[in-house]
Design a protein around this motif. Structure first.
Motif, short mmCIF file in Angstrom:
data_model
loop_
_atom_site.label_atom_id
_atom_site.label_comp_id
_atom_site.label_asym_id
_atom_site.label_seq_id
_atom_site.Cartn_x
_atom_site.Cartn_y
_atom_site.Cartn_z
N LYS A 182 39.31 35.11 32.98
CA LYS A 182 39.16 34.77 34.32
C LYS A 182 38.74 35.66 35.28
CE LYS A 182 42.53 33.20 37.89
NZ LYS A 182 42.07 32.03 38.54
N VAL A 183 39.17 37.04 35.07
CA VAL A 183 38.79 38.02 35.78
C VAL A 183 37.29 38.17 35.80
CG1 VAL A 183 39.02 40.63 36.06
CG2 VAL A 183 40.88 39.34 35.64
N LEU A 184 36.81 37.99 34.60
CA LEU A 184 35.35 38.55 34.46
C LEU A 184 34.65 37.31 35.17
CD1 LEU A 184 35.29 39.55 30.55
CD2 LEU A 184 34.72 40.91 32.67
N ALA A 185 34.94 36.17 34.98
CA ALA A 185 34.12 35.06 35.22
C ALA A 185 34.53 34.73 36.77
CB ALA A 185 34.84 33.44 34.83
N GLU A 186 35.54 35.24 37.38
CA GLU A 186 35.43 35.13 38.90
C GLU A 186 35.22 36.40 39.67
OE1 GLU A 186 39.39 33.48 39.63
OE2 GLU A 186 38.69 31.51 39.24
N GLN A 187 35.60 37.58 39.06
CA GLN A 187 35.49 38.88 39.69
C GLN A 187 34.47 39.80 39.08
OE1 GLN A 187 39.50 40.49 40.33
NE2 GLN A 187 40.38 38.56 40.20
N GLY A 188 34.31 39.68 37.75
CA GLY A 188 33.43 40.46 37.13
C GLY A 188 34.18 41.83 36.75
N ASP A 189 33.70 43.01 36.47
CA ASP A 189 34.04 44.39 36.08
C ASP A 189 32.85 45.36 36.70
OD1 ASP A 189 34.87 46.69 35.17
OD2 ASP A 189 35.63 45.79 33.18
N SER A 190 33.14 45.90 37.79
CA SER A 190 32.15 46.72 38.56
C SER A 190 32.08 48.09 37.71
CB SER A 190 32.71 46.96 39.95
OG SER A 190 33.92 47.42 40.11
#
Length: 211
Positions: free
Chosen positions: A125-133
């Motif tokens: 969910k984090v990767l899909a909605e926020q990514g990983d800067s």
């Protein structure tokens, strides 16, 4: 008189060109028999326990679907089975089949027999909605639109089989989908920053989201 003939010819040619690019869903339905074995009667694909999967086509953008068929035919996108089927089609048939599947309603997501672990879904969910800067991973929503349900020719990626999504990430990492990798902001650079665990996480989460 000569100019009138020229104008008539140009207009007729334009009409033919437009017709060839416009898909007819009724014709597409009649042509879709070979697609059913893998993508199912309703076009919603399937995910097998052995890891082999076929994507949901129902409700996807018609231009996107036609472009993928053309890529399979040219070899820009690799799949032994799809290359065989696509070689049987001309541009009009591709447009017709794409138009048909675009009209089909995607099915609601059903609970998996063995649901993914909560920690895996949370990471996805984090990767899909926020990514990983920190790892230069952009969120899926940046291109795939609100809720990852598609943005024009960029396809919806929710309610797709997790095994299929993972396989496509690997394909981009290997350079097996150059037709979708020409844009330096496209999938190739993003996929290249995903490790095995993150690929599994984002695929699992997207597969549980409503179309």
């Amino acid at each position: 008189m000569k100019n009138s003939i020229i104008i008539m010819v140009v207009c007729f040619a334009a009409h033919v060109a437009i017709g060839a690019e416009s898909g007819d869903a009724a014709r597409g339905k009649a042509l879709s028999g070979a697609c059913v074995g893998c993508h199912q009667e309703d076009g919603n694909g399937r995910d097998n326990a052995n890891g082999e999967a076929w994507p949901r086509l129902a409700g996807l953008n018609a231009e996107y679907l036609a472009a993928q068929l053309a890529a399979y035919k040219s070899g820009e996108r690799k799949s032994a089975s799809m290359k065989t089927f696509s070689r049987m089609m001309d541009e009009q048939k591709m447009a017709d089949i794409a138009a048909y599947y675009a009209t089909l309603p995607p099915a609601p997501v059903t609970a998996a027999a063995a649901p993914p672990e909560e920690a895996l879904l949370a990471r996805g969910k984090v990767l899909a909605e926020q990514g990983d800067s920190e790892r230069n991973i952009q969120p899926c929503t940046q291109c795939h639109g609100a809720g990852n349900r598609g943005d024009g020719k960029i396809p919806a990626i929710t309610a797709q089989p997790a095994s299929y999504l993972r396989a496509q990430i690997i394909a981009w990492q290997r350079g097996d989908r150059p037709n979708d990798s020409a844009d330096d902001k496209g999938m190739f650079p993003n996929a290249s920053h995903l490790n095995k665990e993150d690929s599994a996480a984002v695929a699992a989460w997207l597969s549980t989201q409503e179309p």
